[in-house]
Enzyme design. Structure first.
Site, PDB file in Angstrom:
ATOM      1  N   LYS A 177       0.881  -1.180   0.000  1.00  0.00           N
ATOM      2  CA  LYS A 177       0.000   0.000   0.000  1.00  0.00           C
ATOM      3  C   LYS A 177       0.910   1.218   0.000  1.00  0.00           C
ATOM      4  O   LYS A 177       1.373   1.648   1.055  1.00  0.00           O
ATOM      5  CB  LYS A 177      -0.858  -0.043   1.257  1.00  0.00           C
ATOM      6  CG  LYS A 177      -2.204   0.615   1.248  1.00  0.00           C
ATOM      7  CD  LYS A 177      -2.300   1.977   0.649  1.00  0.00           C
ATOM      8  CE  LYS A 177      -2.251   3.081   1.657  1.00  0.00           C
ATOM      9  NZ  LYS A 177      -1.805   4.371   1.128  1.00  0.00           N
ATOM     10  N   GLY A 230       5.885   5.121   8.484  1.00  0.00           N
ATOM     11  CA  GLY A 230       5.060   6.320   8.384  1.00  0.00           C
ATOM     12  C   GLY A 230       5.030   7.051   9.713  1.00  0.00           C
ATOM     13  O   GLY A 230       5.939   6.905  10.540  1.00  0.00           O
ATOM     14  N   THR A 232       3.932   8.407  13.522  1.00  0.00           N
ATOM     15  CA  THR A 232       3.756   7.693  14.795  1.00  0.00           C
ATOM     16  C   THR A 232       2.280   7.466  15.120  1.00  0.00           C
ATOM     17  O   THR A 232       1.900   6.392  15.585  1.00  0.00           O
ATOM     18  CB  THR A 232       4.471   8.474  15.922  1.00  0.00           C
ATOM     19  OG1 THR A 232       5.866   8.474  15.603  1.00  0.00           O
ATOM     20  CG2 THR A 232       4.273   7.831  17.280  1.00  0.00           C
ATOM     21  N   GLY A 235       1.096   4.636  13.098  1.00  0.00           N
ATOM     22  CA  GLY A 235       1.735   3.409  13.597  1.00  0.00           C
ATOM     23  C   GLY A 235       1.039   2.884  14.842  1.00  0.00           C
ATOM     24  O   GLY A 235       0.801   1.684  14.977  1.00  0.00           O
ATOM     25  N   GLU A 252       8.229   1.518  11.552  1.00  0.00           N
ATOM     26  CA  GLU A 252       9.317   2.494  11.380  1.00  0.00           C
ATOM     27  C   GLU A 252       8.653   3.863  11.390  1.00  0.00           C
ATOM     28  O   GLU A 252       7.972   4.230  10.426  1.00  0.00           O
ATOM     29  CB  GLU A 252      10.031   2.277  10.035  1.00  0.00           C
ATOM     30  CG  GLU A 252      10.650   0.901   9.852  1.00  0.00           C
ATOM     31  CD  GLU A 252      11.914   0.710  10.674  1.00  0.00           C
ATOM     32  OE1 GLU A 252      12.385   1.677  11.293  1.00  0.00           O
ATOM     33  OE2 GLU A 252      12.410  -0.422  10.704  1.00  0.00           O
ATOM     34  N   CYS A 286      12.780  10.771   7.995  1.00  0.00           N
ATOM     35  CA  CYS A 286      12.514  10.398   9.387  1.00  0.00           C
ATOM     36  C   CYS A 286      13.745  10.613  10.256  1.00  0.00           C
ATOM     37  O   CYS A 286      13.619  10.907  11.443  1.00  0.00           O
ATOM     38  CB  CYS A 286      12.077   8.941   9.444  1.00  0.00           C
ATOM     39  SG  CYS A 286      13.252   7.827   8.663  1.00  0.00           S
ATOM     40  N   GLU A 387       7.700  16.534  15.400  1.00  0.00           N
ATOM     41  CA  GLU A 387       8.338  16.285  14.108  1.00  0.00           C
ATOM     42  C   GLU A 387       7.735  17.220  13.061  1.00  0.00           C
ATOM     43  O   GLU A 387       6.526  17.212  12.843  1.00  0.00           O
ATOM     44  CB  GLU A 387       8.110  14.830  13.690  1.00  0.00           C
ATOM     45  CG  GLU A 387       8.879  14.471  12.440  1.00  0.00           C
ATOM     46  CD  GLU A 387       8.573  13.073  11.932  1.00  0.00           C
ATOM     47  OE1 GLU A 387       7.397  12.658  11.956  1.00  0.00           O
ATOM     48  OE2 GLU A 387       9.516  12.400  11.482  1.00  0.00           O
TER      49      GLU A 387
HETATM   50  P1  NAD Z   1       1.448   8.532   7.265  1.00  0.00           P
HETATM   51  O1  NAD Z   1       1.484   7.786   8.566  1.00  0.00           O
HETATM   52  O2  NAD Z   1       0.409   9.539   7.080  1.00  0.00           O
HETATM   53  O3  NAD Z   1       1.277   7.502   6.056  1.00  0.00           O
HETATM   54  C1  NAD Z   1       2.151   6.412   5.845  1.00  0.00           C
HETATM   55  C2  NAD Z   1       1.395   5.331   5.092  1.00  0.00           C
HETATM   56  O4  NAD Z   1       0.346   4.834   5.936  1.00  0.00           O
HETATM   57  C3  NAD Z   1       0.709   5.827   3.813  1.00  0.00           C
HETATM   58  O5  NAD Z   1       0.743   4.816   2.838  1.00  0.00           O
HETATM   59  C4  NAD Z   1      -0.712   6.077   4.290  1.00  0.00           C
HETATM   60  O6  NAD Z   1      -1.658   6.045   3.244  1.00  0.00           O
HETATM   61  C5  NAD Z   1      -0.901   4.908   5.258  1.00  0.00           C
HETATM   62  N1  NAD Z   1      -1.960   5.095   6.250  1.00  0.00           N
HETATM   63  C6  NAD Z   1      -2.495   6.270   6.721  1.00  0.00           C
HETATM   64  N2  NAD Z   1      -3.484   6.002   7.607  1.00  0.00           N
HETATM   65  C7  NAD Z   1      -3.574   4.660   7.720  1.00  0.00           C
HETATM   66  C8  NAD Z   1      -4.394   3.771   8.478  1.00  0.00           C
HETATM   67  N3  NAD Z   1      -5.354   4.218   9.294  1.00  0.00           N
HETATM   68  N4  NAD Z   1      -4.190   2.444   8.363  1.00  0.00           N
HETATM   69  C9  NAD Z   1      -3.224   1.962   7.552  1.00  0.00           C
HETATM   70  N5  NAD Z   1      -2.428   2.746   6.777  1.00  0.00           N
HETATM   71  C10 NAD Z   1      -2.600   4.072   6.867  1.00  0.00           C
HETATM   72  O7  NAD Z   1       2.904   9.124   7.052  1.00  0.00           O
HETATM   73  P2  NAD Z   1       3.418  10.009   5.835  1.00  0.00           P
HETATM   74  O8  NAD Z   1       2.937  11.399   6.030  1.00  0.00           O
HETATM   75  O9  NAD Z   1       3.139   9.320   4.540  1.00  0.00           O
HETATM   76  O10 NAD Z   1       4.991   9.932   6.079  1.00  0.00           O
HETATM   77  C11 NAD Z   1       5.672  10.759   6.941  1.00  0.00           C
HETATM   78  C12 NAD Z   1       5.970  10.042   8.237  1.00  0.00           C
HETATM   79  O11 NAD Z   1       6.677   8.836   7.981  1.00  0.00           O
HETATM   80  C13 NAD Z   1       6.872  10.853   9.133  1.00  0.00           C
HETATM   81  O12 NAD Z   1       6.396  10.801  10.449  1.00  0.00           O
HETATM   82  C14 NAD Z   1       8.205  10.137   9.031  1.00  0.00           C
HETATM   83  O13 NAD Z   1       9.047  10.326  10.130  1.00  0.00           O
HETATM   84  C15 NAD Z   1       7.785   8.735   8.863  1.00  0.00           C
HETATM   85  N6  NAD Z   1       8.860   7.930   8.261  1.00  0.00           N
HETATM   86  C16 NAD Z   1       9.532   7.027   9.043  1.00  0.00           C
HETATM   87  C17 NAD Z   1      10.591   6.295   8.512  1.00  0.00           C
HETATM   88  C18 NAD Z   1      11.355   5.311   9.358  1.00  0.00           C
HETATM   89  O14 NAD Z   1      12.003   4.443   8.780  1.00  0.00           O
HETATM   90  N7  NAD Z   1      11.339   5.396  10.672  1.00  0.00           N
HETATM   91  C19 NAD Z   1      10.941   6.473   7.179  1.00  0.00           C
HETATM   92  C20 NAD Z   1      10.239   7.389   6.416  1.00  0.00           C
HETATM   93  C21 NAD Z   1       9.179   8.114   6.969  1.00  0.00           C
END
Ligand code: NAD
Length: 492
Positions: A177, A230, A232, A235, A252, A286, A387
């Protein structure tokens, strides 16, 4: 009038067709122009993909293939990525607006990840454990079935390869996804996997809104594991659903990583590392080193040099080899960063560099923002705690190393940290005392697929990469193989 883009098919477990969800366009962040038109997956598409993936997992023979044969397919995936690297790098640039030099590096890292996990699979050993009876005891690992990879928009091809390669090496069917705004790279990877010989149906790519499609995937009873990268909050939401299903997850998540510059640091190296750590990828990383602690004695000199260097970074057209910082991912994300900078100022912060949108030719349509340094704020300010996920650095002086460590560790996040010092004993002590999943000493934001990566606390659970990364996608089984000459004594 421009011709309308063709509708891009998605991968519903080997069936390439438009989804049944909402139609939308993916935009090039440097100009706001559409680069792809697609229909998202619907909840019905998700159910269909997962059911077919489960059947393919059970019937295709992929999971039963001998490791070296499965590894050969993964090596072909790596070779195809390398063959198409320039095309993939250009597409990823259009998909998320990163400068071409960065997207080339991400494509190379994706190929390296498939190569690494092919090698890991081929050389993986199972254990014969010390026997404590008339049995041979073994610990082995088995694939899980259908696993899900949910990825963000900031480094699509690398984060998708990081999940697909070990999950496929482990023998699973994978449902990906991708983030709604960056669907292209996952679709490319799925098509390359098919071409390399992965059975059709073993990979699905289901773009769409996370709160709809991601949720259906996570809750699906046939999904045996979710590997999520994605934010926190997302997550934690996934972890709650996983708890009800007793499903393992790897998470992550976000970060607010401290970089610490001691007074004995090589300041040229530290300067380059701090700049790269926060402003590469426009800070949409991140592991961005977004909190800077500098020894008070050198603070003014260092931050003055840093502000000058930040002001000279080349922000602009991602297709130019010289560009260091491209646009932000969306107009909405840029507004969120602007709100954070305004908040920092309202909390008493001073802008030492940036803090505005760049102006002039080439900046009128894209979502650009200048590299920004805030100072005069404490580690307790909201911009120091939350963040921002953009090119915003909060710089703070420190007095003693005890005070430094206390502040560096005072965060809900604990993903990464940087230490700059010429004194190897001090650097070692700080590197061990700082709480973080990854610590860089006299370097920053360097990566190796052979070294585990992940966070502590609100930065996540589990580790990706490294030989052990493959076990995230397997279940452990213990085997007792009886070698008694006589029937069991109890029954005699
Ligand atoms: P996000 O959490 O909004 O989305 C990440 C993914 O999750 C997307 O594909 C999104 O469509 C999906 N998603 C959203 N809501 C969901 C739900 N209820 N159930 C299942 N999936 C869902 O994050 P973002 O804005 O896309 O990315 C930025 C974030 O990602 C930042 O906080 C960043 O720090 C983090 N990040 C972490 C790492 C790591 O390795 N630790 C790497 C890259 C990004």
């Amino acid at each position: 009038m421009k011709a309308r883009l063709e509708l891009l098919p998605i991968d519903v477990a080997g069936e390439w067709r438009p989804g049944n969800g909402e139609e939308y366009e993916s935009l090039y962040p440097a100009t706001g122009e559409p680069v792809a038109r697609l229909r998202a997956a619907s909840p019905g598409d998700v159910d269909e993909a997962i059911n077919r993936a489960d059947r393919t997992f059970r019937n295709s023979g992929w999971a039963q293939m001998l490791p070296h044969a499965r590894a050969a397919v993964l090596h072909r995936v790596a070779a195809l990525i390398r063959e198409r690297s320039e095309d993939l790098a250009q597409r990823q640039r259009l998909d998320n607006g990163k400068p071409i030099s960065e997207t080339r590096a991400l494509v190379a890292s994706a190929a390296g990840t498939f190569q690494y996990f092919a090698a890991a699979l081929e050389t993986l050993e199972e254990a014969i454990t010390p026997s404590r009876g008339a049995w041979v005891t073994m610990s082995v690992h088995e694939p899980m079935g259908v696993v899900a990879a949910i990825t963000p928009w900031n480094s699509p091809i690398a984060s998708e390869a990081q999940k697909l390669a070990p999950a496929r090496a482990a023998g699973n069917a994978v449902v990906v996804k991708p983030a709604e705004v960056t669907p292209l790279m996952a679709l490319e990877l799925a098509s390359i996997c098919e071409e390399a010989g992965v059975p059709r149906g073993m990979v699905s790519v289901l773009p769409g809104k996370g709160s709809v499609i991601g949720d259906v995937i996570t809750r699906h009873p046939l999904v045996r594991r979710v590997s999520f990268t994605g934010g926190t909050a997302t997550g934690k939401h996934i972890a709650r659903i996983a708890a009800d299903k007793m499903m393992p997850v790897s998470l992550e998540l976000g970060g607010k990583s401290p970089t610490m510059v001691l007074e004995d640091a090589d300041l040229d190296h530290a300067l380059a590392g701090v700049l790269y750590g926060i402003f590469s990828s426009s800070g949409e990383s991140c592991i961005a080193g977004s909190r800077l602690f500098v020894a008070r004695r050198i603070y003014d000199e260092f931050v003055t040099r840093l502000a000058r260097a930040a002001g000279s970074l080349r922000v602009g057209d991602p297709s130019s080899e010289r560009t260091q910082m491209g646009p932000l991912i969306t107009a909405g994300h840029r507004e969120s960063i602007e709100r954070y900078v305004a908040l920092g100022v309202s909390e008493g912060g001073r802008i030492r560099s940036g803090g505005v949108r760049p102006s002039g030719a080439g900046f009128d349509r894209g979502y650009f923002y200048t590299p920004t340094i805030l100072e005069g704020l404490a580690n307790t300010a909201r911009v120091s705690r939350e963040e921002i996920f953009g090119p915003v650095l909060v710089a703070m002086p420190f007095d003693t190393e005890d005070d430094l460590i206390a502040q560096a560790n005072d965060s809900v996040y604990a993903l990464a940290a940087g230490v700059w010092s010429r004194d190897f004993k001090r650097a070692w002590a700080l590197g061990r005392a700082v709480q973080a999943g990854t610590v860089w000493i006299n370097t920053y934001k360097q990566f190796s697929v052979s070294t585990p990566f992940g966070g502590w606390r609100d930065s996540g659970l589990g580790r990706e990469k490294g030989r052990e990364g493959i076990f995230q996608y397997m279940q452990q089984k213990s085997l007792y193989w009886g070698i008694n000459e006589e029937p069991l004594a109890w029954a005699r």
